[in-house]
Scaffold this active site. Structure first.
Site, short mmCIF file in Angstrom:
data_model
loop_
_atom_site.label_atom_id
_atom_site.label_comp_id
_atom_site.label_asym_id
_atom_site.label_seq_id
_atom_site.Cartn_x
_atom_site.Cartn_y
_atom_site.Cartn_z
N GLY A 10 2.08 -18.92 2.35
CA GLY A 10 0.97 -18.96 1.40
C GLY A 10 1.07 -20.13 0.43
O GLY A 10 2.02 -20.92 0.47
N VAL A 12 1.63 -20.19 -2.85
CA VAL A 12 2.81 -20.14 -3.73
C VAL A 12 4.09 -20.24 -2.90
O VAL A 12 5.03 -20.95 -3.27
CB VAL A 12 2.82 -18.83 -4.56
CG1 VAL A 12 4.11 -18.72 -5.37
CG2 VAL A 12 1.61 -18.79 -5.50
N ARG A 37 1.22 -11.70 11.58
CA ARG A 37 0.42 -12.79 12.17
C ARG A 37 1.21 -14.09 12.26
O ARG A 37 1.02 -14.89 13.16
CB ARG A 37 -0.82 -13.09 11.30
CG ARG A 37 -1.82 -12.01 11.17
CD ARG A 37 -2.97 -12.43 10.24
NE ARG A 37 -2.57 -12.55 8.83
CZ ARG A 37 -2.51 -11.55 7.98
NH1 ARG A 37 -2.82 -10.33 8.37
NH2 ARG A 37 -2.11 -11.73 6.72
N CYS A 126 -0.13 -16.81 -13.81
CA CYS A 126 -0.02 -18.26 -14.08
C CYS A 126 -0.61 -18.66 -15.43
O CYS A 126 -0.07 -19.52 -16.13
CB CYS A 126 -0.64 -19.05 -12.95
SG CYS A 126 -2.03 -18.25 -12.16
N GLN A 153 -9.68 -21.80 -14.83
CA GLN A 153 -8.66 -21.63 -13.81
C GLN A 153 -9.05 -22.20 -12.44
O GLN A 153 -10.17 -22.01 -11.96
CB GLN A 153 -8.33 -20.13 -13.67
CG GLN A 153 -7.78 -19.55 -14.95
CD GLN A 153 -7.34 -18.10 -14.85
OE1 GLN A 153 -7.49 -17.37 -15.80
NE2 GLN A 153 -6.78 -17.69 -13.72
N SER A 156 -6.80 -22.57 -6.53
CA SER A 156 -5.54 -22.27 -5.85
C SER A 156 -4.85 -21.06 -6.46
O SER A 156 -3.97 -20.47 -5.84
CB SER A 156 -4.60 -23.48 -5.85
OG SER A 156 -4.33 -23.88 -7.17
N GLY A 157 -5.27 -20.66 -7.66
CA GLY A 157 -4.76 -19.43 -8.26
C GLY A 157 -5.13 -18.20 -7.45
O GLY A 157 -4.51 -17.16 -7.56
N ARG A 234 -13.28 -19.09 -13.88
CA ARG A 234 -12.89 -19.86 -12.67
C ARG A 234 -13.72 -21.13 -12.61
O ARG A 234 -14.95 -21.09 -12.77
CB ARG A 234 -13.16 -19.00 -11.43
CG ARG A 234 -12.67 -19.62 -10.14
CD ARG A 234 -11.18 -19.59 -9.98
NE ARG A 234 -10.66 -18.24 -9.86
CZ ARG A 234 -9.36 -17.93 -9.93
NH1 ARG A 234 -8.46 -18.86 -10.13
NH2 ARG A 234 -8.98 -16.67 -9.82
N HIS A 241 -4.46 -25.14 -14.12
CA HIS A 241 -5.23 -24.30 -15.03
C HIS A 241 -5.23 -24.96 -16.41
O HIS A 241 -4.23 -25.56 -16.84
CB HIS A 241 -4.57 -22.93 -15.20
CG HIS A 241 -4.67 -22.02 -14.01
ND1 HIS A 241 -5.39 -22.32 -12.87
CD2 HIS A 241 -4.13 -20.79 -13.80
CE1 HIS A 241 -5.29 -21.31 -12.02
NE2 HIS A 241 -4.53 -20.38 -12.56
N ASN A 314 -0.58 -24.27 -11.86
CA ASN A 314 -0.49 -22.84 -11.58
C ASN A 314 0.42 -22.51 -10.42
O ASN A 314 1.01 -21.44 -10.37
CB ASN A 314 -1.89 -22.26 -11.34
CG ASN A 314 -2.68 -23.03 -10.30
OD1 ASN A 314 -3.00 -24.20 -10.52
ND2 ASN A 314 -2.99 -22.41 -9.18
N1 LIG Z 1 -1.74 -18.93 -6.45
C1 LIG Z 1 -1.27 -18.89 -7.69
O1 LIG Z 1 -1.49 -19.82 -8.51
C2 LIG Z 1 -0.44 -17.73 -8.12
C3 LIG Z 1 0.19 -17.80 -9.35
C4 LIG Z 1 0.96 -16.73 -9.77
C5 LIG Z 1 1.10 -15.63 -8.96
N2 LIG Z 1 0.47 -15.58 -7.76
C6 LIG Z 1 0.68 -14.39 -6.92
O2 LIG Z 1 1.44 -14.75 -5.77
C7 LIG Z 1 1.03 -13.94 -4.66
C8 LIG Z 1 0.63 -14.85 -3.48
O3 LIG Z 1 -0.37 -15.72 -3.88
P1 LIG Z 1 -0.82 -16.98 -2.98
O4 LIG Z 1 -1.77 -17.70 -3.84
O5 LIG Z 1 0.35 -17.70 -2.42
O6 LIG Z 1 -1.61 -16.22 -1.77
P2 LIG Z 1 -1.88 -16.73 -0.28
O7 LIG Z 1 -1.99 -18.20 -0.20
O8 LIG Z 1 -3.02 -15.89 0.20
O9 LIG Z 1 -0.56 -16.30 0.53
C9 LIG Z 1 -0.23 -14.94 0.80
C10 LIG Z 1 1.10 -14.86 1.53
O10 LIG Z 1 1.44 -13.48 1.69
C11 LIG Z 1 1.69 -13.24 3.09
N3 LIG Z 1 1.35 -11.88 3.45
C12 LIG Z 1 0.11 -11.31 3.45
N4 LIG Z 1 0.18 -10.03 3.89
C13 LIG Z 1 1.48 -9.81 4.19
C14 LIG Z 1 2.20 -8.70 4.73
N5 LIG Z 1 1.58 -7.54 5.02
N6 LIG Z 1 3.52 -8.82 4.92
C15 LIG Z 1 4.16 -9.98 4.62
N7 LIG Z 1 3.55 -11.08 4.14
C16 LIG Z 1 2.22 -10.98 3.93
C17 LIG Z 1 0.83 -14.24 3.82
O11 LIG Z 1 1.31 -14.40 5.14
P3 LIG Z 1 0.31 -14.84 6.35
O12 LIG Z 1 0.17 -16.34 6.24
O13 LIG Z 1 1.07 -14.42 7.56
O14 LIG Z 1 -0.98 -14.13 6.15
C18 LIG Z 1 1.07 -15.48 2.93
O15 LIG Z 1 2.35 -16.04 3.21
C19 LIG Z 1 -0.08 -13.04 -5.17
O16 LIG Z 1 0.50 -11.82 -5.56
C20 LIG Z 1 -0.60 -13.79 -6.38
O17 LIG Z 1 -1.19 -12.93 -7.32
C21 LIG Z 1 -0.29 -16.60 -7.31
#
Ligand SMILES: NC(=O)c1ccc[n+]([C@@H]2O[C@H](COP(=O)([O-])OP(=O)(O)OC[C@H]3O[C@@H](n4cnc5c(N)ncnc54)[C@H](OP(=O)(O)O)[C@@H]3O)[C@@H](O)[C@H]2O)c1
Length: 344
Positions: A10, A12, A37, A126, A153, A156-157, A234, A241, A314
């Site tokens: 993902g 992050v 997947r 973030c 924000q 990508s958040g 957003r 952010h 972020n």
């Molecule tokens: N983005 C930000 O700026 C930010 C900042 C702070 C906190 N966060 C938090 O960090 C988390 C991830 O955010 P992201 O932005 O990186 O999301 P993302 O890009 O959608 O990535 C999600 C990740 O979780 C994996 N995943 C989904 N379902 C799963 C499962 N059942 N078992 C194992 N892995 C699974 C996905 O794998 P696949 O590729 O296989 O689907 C992918 O690696 C969230 O909780 C979010 O709130 C994000």
């Protein structure tokens, strides 16, 4: 040291892999986890090919640290299982942040909260993260009575799918083609501004993101007396952010003294020469871990209020970098289970 990165494919998770490499985190082995997947997929890391694993009882054994960024549902189920198997989990989701026995830690602000952890440590959201890096020194120096924050924000958040949505809509608009229907946000995000980050839950007129910002800011600052009001918005920015914060201090703090205080604070860079158009912008946060602060000025409506413009990356300080910094603190402070600090 064995390190698990859960959610490694993902937005992050990929940044966490980068930050582990950049900071030469003393990991003997890094194992990426994602959903079924992605299991078996190869990821390039530090000159090696890592194979993505799926979460299962036999694959989660023997880790010292597990960095989680796979959403709340995955953290709810798997963080306790990693902790039971001996790892300390640093979780990026909102699942554990407000639990009384889970420290919510920003490395520059409240590292001592790590002492006595029970196997799970939480990273704040973030927007809160970058705001408290700037508020922490002000709280310690002059006290804070109230903060009114408004965020701008980046997509990508929300994760990789939101980055793709903004890209697809912006491309279609520029090519004068029919726009793909929004699927991640309730409205078109390209060239638009949405006063909604996350959801309105159970009839609440604040969003879940706004509630998180208010509650998490108070928990990290360790003060129920700090009143916080948040509006989260957003904007069509890919990464970075921005937060406009109106800060009412307990003691007098001039803009000059605030500028000097923040210029010497860990993790903060002051960029504040507005007459020469020098202030932080979201693009300035690209690739950076420090929180950028500018437009420090007196609120003309209140003698103990300052206005600040706070910009952060972020994906890095807002998520991945802080998680790795917390892992470093756990290591050097001897807070990993059954392990002395490892230096290389
Ligand atoms: N983005 C930000 O700026 C930010 C900042 C702070 C906190 N966060 C938090 O960090 C988390 C991830 O955010 P992201 O932005 O990186 O999301 P993302 O890009 O959608 O990535 C999600 C990740 O979780 C994996 N995943 C989904 N379902 C799963 C499962 N059942 N078992 C194992 N892995 C699974 C996905 O794998 P696949 O590729 O296989 O689907 C992918 O690696 C969230 O909780 C979010 O709130 C994000």
């Amino acid at each position: 040291m064995r390190v698990a990165v859960v959610g490694a494919t993902g937005a992050v998770g990929q940044t966490m892999l980068e930050v582990l490499r950049e900071r030469s985190f003393p990991a003997g082995e890094v194992v990426p986890f994602a959903s079924e997947r992605s299991a078996g997929r190869a990821l390039d890391w530090n000159g090696a090919q890592l194979t993505v694993a799926a979460l299962a009882d036999d694959t989660i054994q023997g880790f010292d640290i597990a960095l989680f960024s796979a959403g709340s549902g995955v953290s709810a189920e798997w963080a306790p299982r990693f902790a039971d198997a001996g790892a300390v989990v640093v979780d990026n989701s909102s699942q554990w942040r407000m639990h009384d026995d889970v420290p919510l830690v920003v490395s520059e602000v409240n590292p001592d909260a790590l002492q006595g952890h029970n196997g799970i440590v939480a990273n704040p959201n973030c927007t809160t993260m970058q705001t408290v890096v700037a508020l922490g020194p002000i709280l310690r120096h002059a006290g804070i009575e109230r903060v009114v924050m408004s965020s701008y924000q980046a997509v990508s958040g929300t994760g990789q799918k939101a980055i793709d949505e903004l890209h697809a809509q912006a491309t279609a608009l520029i090519r004068n083609e029919k726009l793909p229907a929004p699927s991640i946000y309730p409205h078109q995000i390209a060239f638009n501004v949405l006063p909604q980050v996350e959801t309105f839950k159970d009839g609440d007129d604040y969003t879940t993101e706004e509630r998180k910002c208010m509650a998490e800011t108070r928990k990290i600052l360790g003060s129920d007396e700090v009143a916080v009001s948040a509006t989260c918005v957003r904007v069509p920015v890919f990464t970075g952010h921005s937060v406009s914060a109106n800060v009412q201090t307990r003691d007098e703090l001039s803009p000059e003294a605030c500028r000097e205080l923040l210029a010497g604070a860990p993790g903060v860079t002051v960029i504040d020469d507005p007459a020469n158009a020098l202030y932080p912008t979201a693009l300035d946060a690209a690739g950076r871990d420090d929180v950028l602060v500018g437009r420090i000025r007196r609120d003309p409506s209140h003698e103990r209020c300052l206005n600040l413009w706070i910009v952060g990356n972020n994906l890095r300080k807002g998520a991945a970098t802080n998680a790795v910094q917390v892992a470093e603190l756990l290591n050097v402070r001897g807070l990993l289970r059954g392990r002395s600090p490892v230096s290389s």
